[in-house]
Every structure is written in C-alpha cells, then in structure tokens.
Design a protein around this motif. Structure first.
Motif, mmCIF file in Angstrom:
data_model
loop_
_atom_site.group_PDB
_atom_site.id
_atom_site.type_symbol
_atom_site.label_atom_id
_atom_site.label_comp_id
_atom_site.label_asym_id
_atom_site.label_seq_id
_atom_site.Cartn_x
_atom_site.Cartn_y
_atom_site.Cartn_z
ATOM 1 N N LEU A 15 15.600 -25.523 -12.412
ATOM 2 C CA LEU A 15 14.411 -25.721 -12.488
ATOM 3 C C LEU A 15 13.722 -25.045 -11.132
ATOM 4 O O LEU A 15 12.599 -25.432 -10.903
ATOM 5 N N LEU A 16 14.614 -24.639 -10.156
ATOM 6 C CA LEU A 16 13.896 -24.601 -8.806
ATOM 7 C C LEU A 16 13.188 -23.361 -8.830
ATOM 8 O O LEU A 16 12.560 -23.166 -7.931
ATOM 9 N N ALA A 17 12.750 -22.675 -9.694
ATOM 10 C CA ALA A 17 11.992 -21.424 -9.719
ATOM 11 C C ALA A 17 10.692 -21.975 -9.943
ATOM 12 O O ALA A 17 9.564 -21.190 -9.847
ATOM 13 N N TYR A 18 10.713 -22.959 -10.475
ATOM 14 C CA TYR A 18 9.184 -23.669 -10.758
ATOM 15 C C TYR A 18 8.729 -24.749 -9.856
ATOM 16 O O TYR A 18 9.366 -25.438 -9.421
ATOM 17 N N ASN A 19 7.471 -24.842 -9.671
ATOM 18 C CA ASN A 19 6.719 -25.862 -8.842
ATOM 19 C C ASN A 19 6.800 -27.399 -9.604
ATOM 20 O O ASN A 19 6.957 -28.376 -8.941
ATOM 21 N N GLY A 20 6.544 -27.185 -10.849
ATOM 22 C CA GLY A 20 6.447 -28.368 -11.815
ATOM 23 C C GLY A 20 6.884 -28.304 -13.255
ATOM 24 O O GLY A 20 7.002 -26.622 -13.417
ATOM 25 N N VAL A 21 6.928 -29.320 -14.052
ATOM 26 C CA VAL A 21 7.260 -29.198 -15.445
ATOM 27 C C VAL A 21 6.242 -30.143 -15.928
ATOM 28 O O VAL A 21 5.916 -31.173 -15.589
ATOM 29 N N VAL A 22 5.710 -29.694 -17.145
ATOM 30 C CA VAL A 22 4.694 -30.327 -17.850
ATOM 31 C C VAL A 22 5.455 -30.743 -19.233
ATOM 32 O O VAL A 22 5.800 -29.824 -20.009
ATOM 33 N N SER A 32 17.470 -34.511 -24.383
ATOM 34 C CA SER A 32 18.721 -35.136 -24.253
ATOM 35 C C SER A 32 18.740 -35.797 -22.781
ATOM 36 O O SER A 32 17.949 -35.816 -21.843
ATOM 37 N N PRO A 33 19.456 -36.874 -22.725
ATOM 38 C CA PRO A 33 19.447 -37.795 -21.637
ATOM 39 C C PRO A 33 20.087 -36.886 -20.310
ATOM 40 O O PRO A 33 19.612 -37.246 -19.275
ATOM 41 N N GLU A 34 20.630 -35.734 -20.662
ATOM 42 C CA GLU A 34 21.387 -34.973 -19.358
ATOM 43 C C GLU A 34 20.191 -34.314 -18.928
ATOM 44 O O GLU A 34 19.990 -34.008 -17.726
ATOM 45 N N ALA A 35 19.115 -33.621 -19.816
ATOM 46 C CA ALA A 35 18.155 -32.816 -19.407
ATOM 47 C C ALA A 35 17.100 -33.826 -18.712
ATOM 48 O O ALA A 35 16.476 -33.414 -17.593
ATOM 49 N N LEU A 36 17.025 -34.948 -19.281
ATOM 50 C CA LEU A 36 16.207 -35.870 -18.222
ATOM 51 C C LEU A 36 16.659 -36.239 -17.119
ATOM 52 O O LEU A 36 16.032 -36.343 -16.032
ATOM 53 N N SER A 37 17.929 -36.543 -16.916
ATOM 54 C CA SER A 37 18.608 -36.761 -15.782
ATOM 55 C C SER A 37 18.205 -35.636 -14.850
ATOM 56 O O SER A 37 18.114 -35.819 -13.389
ATOM 57 N N ALA A 38 18.667 -34.460 -15.082
ATOM 58 C CA ALA A 38 18.275 -32.995 -14.404
ATOM 59 C C ALA A 38 17.078 -33.046 -13.949
ATOM 60 O O ALA A 38 16.542 -32.636 -12.860
ATOM 61 N N LEU A 39 16.008 -33.610 -14.879
ATOM 62 C CA LEU A 39 14.552 -33.484 -14.297
ATOM 63 C C LEU A 39 14.314 -34.616 -13.115
ATOM 64 O O LEU A 39 13.611 -34.238 -12.278
ATOM 65 N N GLN A 40 14.893 -35.770 -13.502
ATOM 66 C CA GLN A 40 14.701 -36.747 -12.413
ATOM 67 C C GLN A 40 15.353 -36.154 -11.089
ATOM 68 O O GLN A 40 14.439 -36.154 -10.011
ATOM 69 N N ARG A 41 16.475 -35.528 -10.970
ATOM 70 C CA ARG A 41 17.071 -35.068 -9.917
ATOM 71 C C ARG A 41 16.176 -33.900 -9.065
ATOM 72 O O ARG A 41 16.127 -33.882 -8.300
ATOM 73 N N TYR A 42 15.673 -33.121 -10.242
ATOM 74 C CA TYR A 42 14.552 -32.022 -9.595
ATOM 75 C C TYR A 42 13.523 -32.456 -9.183
ATOM 76 O O TYR A 42 13.159 -32.065 -7.749
ATOM 77 N N VAL A 43 12.943 -33.684 -9.340
ATOM 78 C CA VAL A 43 11.915 -34.447 -8.987
ATOM 79 C C VAL A 43 12.298 -34.981 -7.532
ATOM 80 O O VAL A 43 11.564 -34.875 -6.709
ATOM 81 N N ARG A 44 13.258 -35.945 -7.648
ATOM 82 C CA ARG A 44 13.625 -36.607 -6.752
ATOM 83 C C ARG A 44 14.393 -35.828 -5.496
ATOM 84 O O ARG A 44 14.172 -36.024 -4.113
ATOM 85 N N PHE A 46 14.639 -32.423 -5.133
ATOM 86 C CA PHE A 46 14.122 -31.209 -4.649
ATOM 87 C C PHE A 46 12.540 -31.106 -4.673
ATOM 88 O O PHE A 46 12.129 -29.863 -4.120
ATOM 89 N N GLY A 47 11.827 -32.013 -4.830
ATOM 90 C CA GLY A 47 10.430 -32.268 -4.633
ATOM 91 C C GLY A 47 9.500 -31.407 -5.709
ATOM 92 O O GLY A 47 8.451 -31.464 -5.319
ATOM 93 N N GLY A 48 10.547 -31.365 -6.850
ATOM 94 C CA GLY A 48 9.611 -30.687 -8.100
ATOM 95 C C GLY A 48 8.548 -31.582 -8.680
ATOM 96 O O GLY A 48 8.844 -32.874 -8.400
ATOM 97 N N GLY A 49 7.842 -31.217 -9.352
ATOM 98 C CA GLY A 49 6.622 -31.956 -9.744
ATOM 99 C C GLY A 49 6.939 -32.378 -11.349
ATOM 100 O O GLY A 49 7.303 -31.490 -12.140
ATOM 101 N N VAL A 50 6.471 -33.374 -12.069
ATOM 102 C CA VAL A 50 6.450 -33.639 -13.376
ATOM 103 C C VAL A 50 5.235 -34.196 -13.760
ATOM 104 O O VAL A 50 4.770 -34.972 -13.135
#
Length: 85
Positions: A15-22, A32-44, A46-50
C-alpha cells in the motif's frame, strides 16, 4: 486505482505507493482479517490514510466490532439495534 474489497493486499508494504485508501460501503465479510490488519499497519506504522464512507453494508455490520478497522477509526462501529419502543 479502484479495487474490490477482496483485493485489498495482505501486506502493508503493497500500500506504500498510495497516500490513502478509501473504503466505500464495505461489509465485514468482504475484507479478510489479514487485509484489515495490513491496512491498520499501513496507517499506524507508515502514516497512510484511511477514509471509511458508510452505507447499509458498513454501518451496523457486527463483523466490524472489535476489528482492526474499528481500532483505526475515531468512532465505534456498533451493530444495528432495534429502535426503542
């Protein structure tokens, strides 16, 4: 890029190529729970937005209660309750 919820990566590094995910009106069973966990790590980590925009599939879905998605948001995702009588 537009992707289906089931296509969310399970590794935050993808997800690092993106500034945020909508997430637009996504139900808990679509991600999947794994995708939500990856999204949480991306935000927490790496500073990505959701951004979560909700609709009938998102708000009131009991599958999001105590999930990684709920932990990222400044709100709680409560399951639907019957209206008071």
């Amino acid at each position: 890029d537009v992707r289906l919820p089931g296509q969310l990566p399970r590794e935050p590094e993808r997800l690092l190529a993106y500034n945020g995910v909508v997430l637009e009106d996504v139900g808990a069973g679509e991600v999947s729970p794994e995708a939500l966990s990856a999204l949480q790590r991306y935000v927490r980590d790496f500073g990505g937005g959701v951004v979560l925009t909700g609709g009938q599939r998102t708000f009131g879905d009991p599958g999001f209660k105590r999930s990684a998605l709920e932990a990222m948001l400044p709100v709680t995702l409560e399951p639907r309750r019957p209206p008071p009588k």
